[in-house]
Design an enzyme around this catalytic site. Structure first.
Site, mmCIF file in Angstrom:
data_model
loop_
_atom_site.group_PDB
_atom_site.id
_atom_site.type_symbol
_atom_site.label_atom_id
_atom_site.label_comp_id
_atom_site.label_asym_id
_atom_site.label_seq_id
_atom_site.Cartn_x
_atom_site.Cartn_y
_atom_site.Cartn_z
ATOM 1 N N ASP A 92 0.865 -1.179 0.000
ATOM 2 C CA ASP A 92 0.000 0.000 0.000
ATOM 3 C C ASP A 92 0.905 1.235 0.000
ATOM 4 O OD1 ASP A 92 -2.250 1.591 0.003
ATOM 5 O OD2 ASP A 92 -3.167 0.705 1.779
ATOM 6 N N ASP A 127 -4.082 7.050 -3.615
ATOM 7 C CA ASP A 127 -5.481 7.437 -3.828
ATOM 8 C C ASP A 127 -5.971 8.225 -2.616
ATOM 9 O OD1 ASP A 127 -5.041 4.786 -2.607
ATOM 10 O OD2 ASP A 127 -7.201 4.837 -2.251
ATOM 11 N N ALA A 195 -11.804 3.032 1.128
ATOM 12 C CA ALA A 195 -12.522 3.850 2.109
ATOM 13 C C ALA A 195 -13.760 3.184 2.700
ATOM 14 C CB ALA A 195 -12.880 5.209 1.505
ATOM 15 N N CYS A 278 -13.080 -23.359 19.135
ATOM 16 C CA CYS A 278 -12.287 -23.399 17.912
ATOM 17 C C CYS A 278 -11.331 -24.593 17.986
ATOM 18 C CB CYS A 278 -11.509 -22.092 17.799
ATOM 19 S SG CYS A 278 -10.282 -22.053 16.500
ATOM 20 N N CYS A 280 -8.387 -24.695 16.099
ATOM 21 C CA CYS A 280 -7.071 -24.331 15.549
ATOM 22 C C CYS A 280 -5.979 -24.804 16.529
ATOM 23 C CB CYS A 280 -6.989 -22.832 15.284
ATOM 24 S SG CYS A 280 -6.530 -21.834 16.712
ATOM 25 N N CYS A 283 -6.034 -23.036 19.986
ATOM 26 C CA CYS A 283 -7.164 -23.357 20.875
ATOM 27 C C CYS A 283 -7.157 -24.819 21.300
ATOM 28 C CB CYS A 283 -8.477 -22.986 20.205
ATOM 29 S SG CYS A 283 -8.556 -21.222 19.848
HETATM 30 N N1 GUN Z 1 -6.536 0.830 3.243
HETATM 31 C C1 GUN Z 1 -7.805 0.898 3.715
HETATM 32 N N2 GUN Z 1 -8.565 1.702 2.925
HETATM 33 C C2 GUN Z 1 -7.765 2.137 1.949
HETATM 34 C C3 GUN Z 1 -7.984 3.010 0.815
HETATM 35 O O1 GUN Z 1 -9.078 3.516 0.573
HETATM 36 N N3 GUN Z 1 -6.897 3.239 -0.005
HETATM 37 C C4 GUN Z 1 -5.661 2.676 0.244
HETATM 38 N N4 GUN Z 1 -4.664 2.929 -0.609
HETATM 39 N N5 GUN Z 1 -5.445 1.859 1.297
HETATM 40 C C5 GUN Z 1 -6.475 1.612 2.130
HETATM 41 ZN ZN ZN Z 2 -8.501 -21.020 17.608
#
Ligand code: GUN
Ligand code: ZN
Length: 491
Positions: A92, A127, A195, A278, A280, A283
């Site tokens: 990201d 973005d 978002a 659970c 896993c 757990c």
């Molecule tokens: N991580 C959570 N929401 C967003 C987003 O709208 N844009 C980006 N780039 N990363 C995110």
């Molecule tokens: Zn578990």
């Protein structure tokens, strides 16, 4: 370059796909969950992640870029060495920090070049994640800025690295759809819907489903779609059914730090758990009291491991449900774990036409599980088919036995309605329905009758029913003769 994304199997708008990640020389089977790894501290050692079934992870290039030491190491050793993971890594850009703090000190060109330089497999431009409660004017101007940055991303030389085209647009469906269409028209490769975190954190699943549906209409069916920041396993099936292919989860680690334990039915606090149900490895080997007594680092790691196991298992369960054709049964059962998820499911069903277009024709036996099942795309499709059928009369449509004196007789099966004899053993008319059908099922059956009657204006119809609710009887066209078969005991 367009990422080769091949769709293998469909169920509602959910699909099994294969995303080729050329720079990593791997394919990722979708739907897939990418754990978020923080470059500063690893709750779970990344070289252990493949044991959880992790195919790809995601980290934040901006955090690396901001830290001189990490930045230089990323440049000299490369991202995979720095993180300690040899599978595909998505990065990201700092947009999330932009949304949180209002400002970041990097441009799209700089951060994309940095992502390319350190060896990211899938990179993200900067973005603008507009808050879901922003007014239309703000959303429009932020979206225009995001779209300028997508154009910049297209012009940067990124080699064989894939680049994402985030889809913004707030909670305005027309803007989301337009943003989806704009993103699809770029030559970028993967399409995150952005978002949504503030919506999901506040259980606003209905709005999240609506905006995902809108983004999907703009993107079209062939693009791989990531739902940014949707990390709670109780929402995965719903979002997959609306067409999301990739998810990332910071929740597994963030929740663990607050002693929160994820389940597919919601979140529990470690303090409130008497026994783990659970299975896993965490757990199976620990009980809640032992975890509570452990030192903080151990407890956080073990809780994060449990949280990730549960999340990965839900993704496997979803993929298996798609292969089998039972995704909507899974969504419906998950929806009954929380009223807000039920709102999300009901909103999904508002998009029945969009789901129906994507859905496949034959799946595992349709299970009628609640009155919401009456609105599933399979019911809609049968009704559309009834609207195209020729029926010779006089025709008896009956919930009981076929009767002499009629040219022909077809069974009625709620929620589908009339069952043409030639189709009676085919999907979805082989549905398992409860003995104690609810009103919605009968009303849906009556709607099916109505479609058939309207398609055959010259044919005489008789409907024989056991004690249908008044709303169902009133749904039948006036020219239909209605016979009462009795109290329903013989149903
Ligand atoms: N991580 C959570 N929401 C967003 C987003 O709208 N844009 C980006 N780039 N990363 C995110
Ligand atoms: Zn578990």
């Amino acid at each position: 370059m367009t990422a080769p994304f091949e769709i293998r199997q469909q169920d509602a708008a959910g699909r099994i796909g294969e995303l080729a990640v050329p720079r990593a020389d791997r394919t990722v089977e979708t739907p897939a969950l990418l754990p978020v790894v923080n470059p500063h501290y690893r709750t779970i050692d990344p070289d252990r992640l493949s044991a959880f079934g992790v195919q790809m992870l995601i980290t934040n290039s901006y955090i690396i870029y901001q830290d001189e030491d990490l930045r230089e190491r990323a440049r000299s050793e490369g991202l995979h060495e720095l993180i300690g993971f040899d599978g595909p890594i998505m990065t990201d850009s700092g947009s999330f920090q932009l949304a949180e703090y209002g400002d970041i000190s990097v441009t799209t060109e700089e951060i994309l070049e940095f992502q390319a330089e350190m060896g990211s497999d899938i990179a993200t431009p900067v973005d603008i994640p507009t808050h879901p409660d922003a007014d239309r004017e703000t959303v429009e101007s932020d979206l225009a800025e995001t779209e300028r940055r997508l154009a910049i991303a297209e012009s940067v030389d990124t080699g064989d690295m894939l680049v994402t085209a985030p889809v913004q647009g707030g909670t305005f469906p027309d803007l989301r759809e337009q943003a989806g269409a704009n993103a699809a028209a770029t030559d970028l490769d993967v399409f995150p819907v952005g978002a949504v975190v503030p919506l999901l954190n506040n259980y606003r699943y209905a709005e999240a489903v609506d905006l995902l549906a809108a983004a999907k209409r703009g993107l079209g069916p062939s693009r791989p779609v990531h739902l940014f920041g949707a990390g709670h396993p109780m929402t995965f099936a719903l979002m997959v059914a609306m067409g999301a292919d990739l998810f990332d989860s910071a929740a597994y680690a963030l929740f663990a730090r607050d002693e929160r334990y994820l389940t597919v039915r919601g979140t529990k606090h470690l303090e409130d758990i008497e026994e783990f149900s659970c299975t896993c490895p965490v757990c199976a080997e620990h009980d809640p009291a032992t975890l509570r007594d452990a030192d903080e680092t151990t407890r956080t790691r073990l809780l994060a491991e449990h949280n990730l196991h549960v999340s990965m298992a839900e993704m496997r369960r979803i993929r298996e449900a798609i292969r089998e054709g039972s995704l909507l049964e899974l969504v419906e059962s998950r929806a009954h774990a929380h009223p807000s998820l039920l709102d999300g499911y009901r909103t999904l069903l508002d998009h029945v036409e969009q789901l129906e277009r994507a859905d496949r024709a034959s799946k595992s036996t349709f299970f009628y599980l609640s009155e919401d099942s009456a609105r599933r795309p399979e019911v809609r499709r049968h009704h559309d088919r009834l609207g195209r059928l020729d029926a010779e009369g006089p025709l008896l449509l009956t919930e009981g036995q076929s009767d002499d004196g009629y040219e022909d007789s077809w069974r009625i099966k709620p929620p589908f309605g009339p069952v043409p004899p030639a189709l009676s053993t085919t999907y979805p008319l082989t549905a398992e329905v409860p003995e104690r059908m609810d009103d919605s099922g009968y009303v849906a059956a009556a709607r099916g009758v109505k479609r058939l009657v309207e398609a055959n204006p010259e044919t005489k119809f008789v409907v024989a029913q056991f004690d249908w609710p008044r709303e169902a009887i009133e749904t039948l066209p006036a020219r239909v003769t209605v016979e009462d078969l009795g109290s329903g005991m013989g149903r």
